[in-house]
Scaffold this motif. Sequence first.
Motif, PDB file in Angstrom:
ATOM      1  N   ILE A  65       0.908  -1.246  -0.097  1.00 21.64           N
ATOM      2  CA  ILE A  65      -0.065  -0.037   0.023  1.00 21.64           C
ATOM      3  C   ILE A  65       1.109   1.042   0.080  1.00 21.64           C
ATOM      4  O   ILE A  65       1.799   1.520   0.884  1.00 21.64           O
ATOM      5  CB  ILE A  65      -1.010   0.049   0.991  1.00 21.64           C
ATOM      6  N   LYS A  66       0.875   2.094  -1.056  1.00 18.89           N
ATOM      7  CA  LYS A  66       1.812   3.185  -1.325  1.00 18.89           C
ATOM      8  C   LYS A  66       1.910   4.150  -0.613  1.00 18.89           C
ATOM      9  O   LYS A  66       0.692   4.830  -0.325  1.00 18.89           O
ATOM     10  CB  LYS A  66       1.674   3.592  -2.796  1.00 18.89           C
ATOM     11  N   ALA A  71       1.609  11.878   3.921  1.00 22.53           N
ATOM     12  CA  ALA A  71       0.184  12.134   4.120  1.00 22.53           C
ATOM     13  C   ALA A  71      -0.837  11.182   4.150  1.00 22.53           C
ATOM     14  O   ALA A  71      -1.827  11.390   4.614  1.00 22.53           O
ATOM     15  CB  ALA A  71      -0.238  13.099   2.704  1.00 22.53           C
ATOM     16  N   VAL A  72      -0.050   9.954   4.035  1.00 23.50           N
ATOM     17  CA  VAL A  72      -0.968   8.639   3.961  1.00 23.50           C
ATOM     18  C   VAL A  72       0.024   7.678   4.863  1.00 23.50           C
ATOM     19  O   VAL A  72       1.183   7.903   4.626  1.00 23.50           O
ATOM     20  CB  VAL A  72      -1.344   7.963   2.686  1.00 23.50           C
ATOM     21  N   GLY A  73      -0.582   6.580   5.598  1.00 20.20           N
ATOM     22  CA  GLY A  73       0.018   5.458   6.184  1.00 20.20           C
ATOM     23  C   GLY A  73       0.458   4.697   4.999  1.00 20.20           C
ATOM     24  O   GLY A  73      -0.295   4.968   3.812  1.00 20.20           O
ATOM     25  N   SER A  74       1.291   3.726   5.231  1.00 21.83           N
ATOM     26  CA  SER A  74       1.674   2.659   4.238  1.00 21.83           C
ATOM     27  C   SER A  74       1.685   1.428   4.626  1.00 21.83           C
ATOM     28  O   SER A  74       2.398   1.249   5.822  1.00 21.83           O
ATOM     29  CB  SER A  74       2.888   3.287   3.258  1.00 21.83           C
ATOM     30  N   ILE A  75       2.030   0.151   3.819  1.00 24.10           N
ATOM     31  CA  ILE A  75       2.125  -1.111   4.218  1.00 24.10           C
ATOM     32  C   ILE A  75       3.263  -1.607   3.361  1.00 24.10           C
ATOM     33  O   ILE A  75       3.016  -1.582   2.115  1.00 24.10           O
ATOM     34  CB  ILE A  75       1.089  -1.880   4.389  1.00 24.10           C
ATOM     35  N   SER A  76       4.372  -2.166   4.015  1.00 28.86           N
ATOM     36  CA  SER A  76       5.457  -2.963   3.021  1.00 28.86           C
ATOM     37  C   SER A  76       5.877  -4.317   3.331  1.00 28.86           C
ATOM     38  O   SER A  76       5.623  -4.674   4.436  1.00 28.86           O
ATOM     39  CB  SER A  76       6.632  -1.878   3.266  1.00 28.86           C
ATOM     40  N   LEU A  77       6.624  -4.768   2.618  1.00 26.32           N
ATOM     41  CA  LEU A  77       7.421  -5.950   2.699  1.00 26.32           C
ATOM     42  C   LEU A  77       8.675  -5.682   2.503  1.00 26.32           C
ATOM     43  O   LEU A  77       9.279  -5.218   1.588  1.00 26.32           O
ATOM     44  CB  LEU A  77       6.792  -6.833   1.704  1.00 26.32           C
ATOM     45  N   THR A  78       9.442  -5.953   3.701  1.00 24.05           N
ATOM     46  CA  THR A  78      11.079  -6.086   3.584  1.00 24.05           C
ATOM     47  C   THR A  78      11.549  -7.253   2.564  1.00 24.05           C
ATOM     48  O   THR A  78      10.846  -8.127   2.812  1.00 24.05           O
ATOM     49  CB  THR A  78      11.469  -6.068   5.009  1.00 24.05           C
ATOM     50  N   LEU A  79      12.575  -6.817   1.846  1.00 24.71           N
ATOM     51  CA  LEU A  79      13.196  -7.993   0.806  1.00 24.71           C
ATOM     52  C   LEU A  79      14.509  -8.361   1.240  1.00 24.71           C
ATOM     53  O   LEU A  79      15.560  -7.400   1.462  1.00 24.71           O
ATOM     54  CB  LEU A  79      13.146  -7.054  -0.557  1.00 24.71           C
ATOM     55  N   SER A 126      -7.324   4.919   4.177  1.00 25.85           N
ATOM     56  CA  SER A 126      -7.476   4.108   5.270  1.00 25.85           C
ATOM     57  C   SER A 126      -8.187   2.974   5.287  1.00 25.85           C
ATOM     58  O   SER A 126      -7.828   1.934   5.820  1.00 25.85           O
ATOM     59  CB  SER A 126      -7.836   4.958   6.806  1.00 25.85           C
ATOM     60  N   SER A 127      -9.138   2.867   4.462  1.00 31.04           N
ATOM     61  CA  SER A 127      -9.754   1.408   4.024  1.00 31.04           C
ATOM     62  C   SER A 127      -8.888   0.509   3.295  1.00 31.04           C
ATOM     63  O   SER A 127      -8.829  -0.665   3.542  1.00 31.04           O
ATOM     64  CB  SER A 127     -10.961   1.780   3.457  1.00 31.04           C
ATOM     65  N   ASP A 128      -7.871   0.965   2.468  1.00 34.30           N
ATOM     66  CA  ASP A 128      -6.771   0.042   1.755  1.00 34.30           C
ATOM     67  C   ASP A 128      -5.836  -0.399   2.840  1.00 34.30           C
ATOM     68  O   ASP A 128      -5.643  -1.689   2.911  1.00 34.30           O
ATOM     69  CB  ASP A 128      -6.197   0.687   0.812  1.00 34.30           C
ATOM     70  N   LEU A 129      -5.780   0.367   3.807  1.00 34.85           N
ATOM     71  CA  LEU A 129      -4.667  -0.123   4.734  1.00 34.85           C
ATOM     72  C   LEU A 129      -5.397  -1.240   5.598  1.00 34.85           C
ATOM     73  O   LEU A 129      -4.856  -2.333   6.001  1.00 34.85           O
ATOM     74  CB  LEU A 129      -4.159   1.035   5.797  1.00 34.85           C
ATOM     75  N   ASP A 130      -6.469  -0.949   6.036  1.00 35.74           N
ATOM     76  CA  ASP A 130      -7.515  -1.757   6.819  1.00 35.74           C
ATOM     77  C   ASP A 130      -7.666  -3.192   6.233  1.00 35.74           C
ATOM     78  O   ASP A 130      -7.287  -4.348   6.794  1.00 35.74           O
ATOM     79  CB  ASP A 130      -8.674  -1.380   7.271  1.00 35.74           C
ATOM     80  N   GLU A 131      -7.892  -2.969   5.045  1.00 30.64           N
ATOM     81  CA  GLU A 131      -8.148  -4.589   4.196  1.00 30.64           C
ATOM     82  C   GLU A 131      -6.663  -5.419   3.989  1.00 30.64           C
ATOM     83  O   GLU A 131      -6.622  -6.473   4.025  1.00 30.64           O
ATOM     84  CB  GLU A 131      -8.519  -4.070   2.891  1.00 30.64           C
ATOM     85  N   GLY A 178      -2.905  -9.364  -3.333  1.00 34.12           N
ATOM     86  CA  GLY A 178      -2.483  -8.990  -4.681  1.00 34.12           C
ATOM     87  C   GLY A 178      -3.379  -8.242  -5.107  1.00 34.12           C
ATOM     88  O   GLY A 178      -2.833  -7.166  -5.789  1.00 34.12           O
ATOM     89  N   GLU A 179      -4.735  -8.238  -4.992  1.00 33.82           N
ATOM     90  CA  GLU A 179      -5.493  -7.475  -5.669  1.00 33.82           C
ATOM     91  C   GLU A 179      -5.391  -5.998  -5.045  1.00 33.82           C
ATOM     92  O   GLU A 179      -5.394  -4.926  -5.700  1.00 33.82           O
ATOM     93  CB  GLU A 179      -7.078  -7.851  -5.567  1.00 33.82           C
ATOM     94  N   LEU A 180      -5.289  -5.859  -3.554  1.00 36.26           N
ATOM     95  CA  LEU A 180      -5.034  -4.626  -2.990  1.00 36.26           C
ATOM     96  C   LEU A 180      -3.553  -4.020  -3.474  1.00 36.26           C
ATOM     97  O   LEU A 180      -3.667  -2.631  -3.722  1.00 36.26           O
ATOM     98  CB  LEU A 180      -4.947  -4.936  -1.502  1.00 36.26           C
ATOM     99  N   THR A 181      -2.563  -4.724  -3.515  1.00 41.18           N
ATOM    100  CA  THR A 181      -1.444  -4.231  -3.940  1.00 41.18           C
ATOM    101  C   THR A 181      -1.581  -3.463  -5.547  1.00 41.18           C
ATOM    102  O   THR A 181      -1.047  -2.487  -5.667  1.00 41.18           O
ATOM    103  CB  THR A 181      -0.381  -5.529  -4.122  1.00 41.18           C
ATOM    104  N   GLU A 182      -2.096  -4.179  -6.283  1.00 43.55           N
ATOM    105  CA  GLU A 182      -2.206  -3.643  -7.723  1.00 43.55           C
ATOM    106  C   GLU A 182      -3.077  -2.279  -7.703  1.00 43.55           C
ATOM    107  O   GLU A 182      -2.919  -1.413  -8.379  1.00 43.55           O
ATOM    108  CB  GLU A 182      -2.983  -4.607  -8.699  1.00 43.55           C
ATOM    109  N   HIS A 183      -4.190  -2.508  -6.991  1.00 46.14           N
ATOM    110  CA  HIS A 183      -5.365  -1.208  -6.707  1.00 46.14           C
ATOM    111  C   HIS A 183      -4.228  -0.201  -6.113  1.00 46.14           C
ATOM    112  O   HIS A 183      -4.403   0.873  -6.763  1.00 46.14           O
ATOM    113  CB  HIS A 183      -6.283  -1.591  -5.810  1.00 46.14           C
TER     114      HIS A 183
END
Length: 345
Positions: free
Chosen positions: A28-29, A42-50, A226-231, A245-250
Amino acid sequence: MENLNHSDIEDFKFEPVTTVAHSNIALIKYWGKRSVQMNLPAVGSISLTLDALHTQTTLQFDESLDQDVFSLNEKEFGGKELKRISDFLDLGAATKDRPKARINSRNNFPTGAGLASSASGFAALALAVNDRLGLNLNDESLSAFARMGSGSAARSIYGGFAEMKLGSKEDGSEDIAVQLYGESHWDIRLLVVVTSTEKKKLGSTEGMNRTAQSAPYYKEWISSQSSDLDEMRNAISAKDFEKVGELTEHSCFKMHGLAMSARPPILYWNAATTETIHKVWKLRQSGIPAYVTIDAGPQVKILCLPDSVDEIKKAVFEVDDVEHIIEAKPGPAAKIVTPENEIIA
Ligand code: DP6
């Protein structure tokens, strides 16, 4: 920054320290700042460390230097690259009047590969400064410090899945990252498809500032985050790959659509980027679970499961201009490495 203490000269340790931090990819960008000066997203975000991409940094304060010396992959940098590093050290020391330092960083991926290194770079440097200045920051405060260097760096303090929180206070004390799950939570893969090795034309900082100033959908971008982050939190918890995957692409397409609507428009993709997207969508139609995400550059990152890696690689290598693909797994937290077990790229 309010949670960094003023450091006196006697707090400096003058022996070198070496740290390693891994890069991360936002599912989530983060795009846009609510304070440019404090670097507050300006927005929260969610990531995967590589695991496959990291920066190793050696920091040494040296009273004989009259200015900082910064090198990346054996090449010395001045100008705005050096200034960004020096400003960050000033911030850690809470003064410009501090001993100068030698900072040697090495990415285990070629700088010319067009992959961003500010996330792993500032996470590694934040950890090194924390150690040499005896700041004793806990992980959350360390993430807030790394965020001052680069927003995405806050998330690279942690292994596995991390979330950058959206704070409401002006001092930025709530704008910290936290870990959602460690790297052993879920065995998924991220393939980094390198479609161009040219240096990026418009950096993310400039890109997001232009977007905030001129994109007509900017308010909707902020209000729908915020709803993307919750989901996404729920989907990662449930290990629901299709949903993640669907949320990531969105989130990716929402960010790029928004950037394209800026004036002048921002388009980070090249022809191979688009062709790779279609390739992945075709694979998906044929039953292979694979989803794309793209940052401020032309490389395509493909989220997939371990048993489809080979098939996806084979298909994507058919795209003209795709020269190499880096395969990554969930990676570990930033850490101090002693010279004995130094990671050499
Ligand atoms: C598209 O963290 O590089 O990769 O805070 O200005 O240094 P600054 O920006 P940066 O932006 C990252 C943007 C992104 C999305 C993401 O990583 O969340």
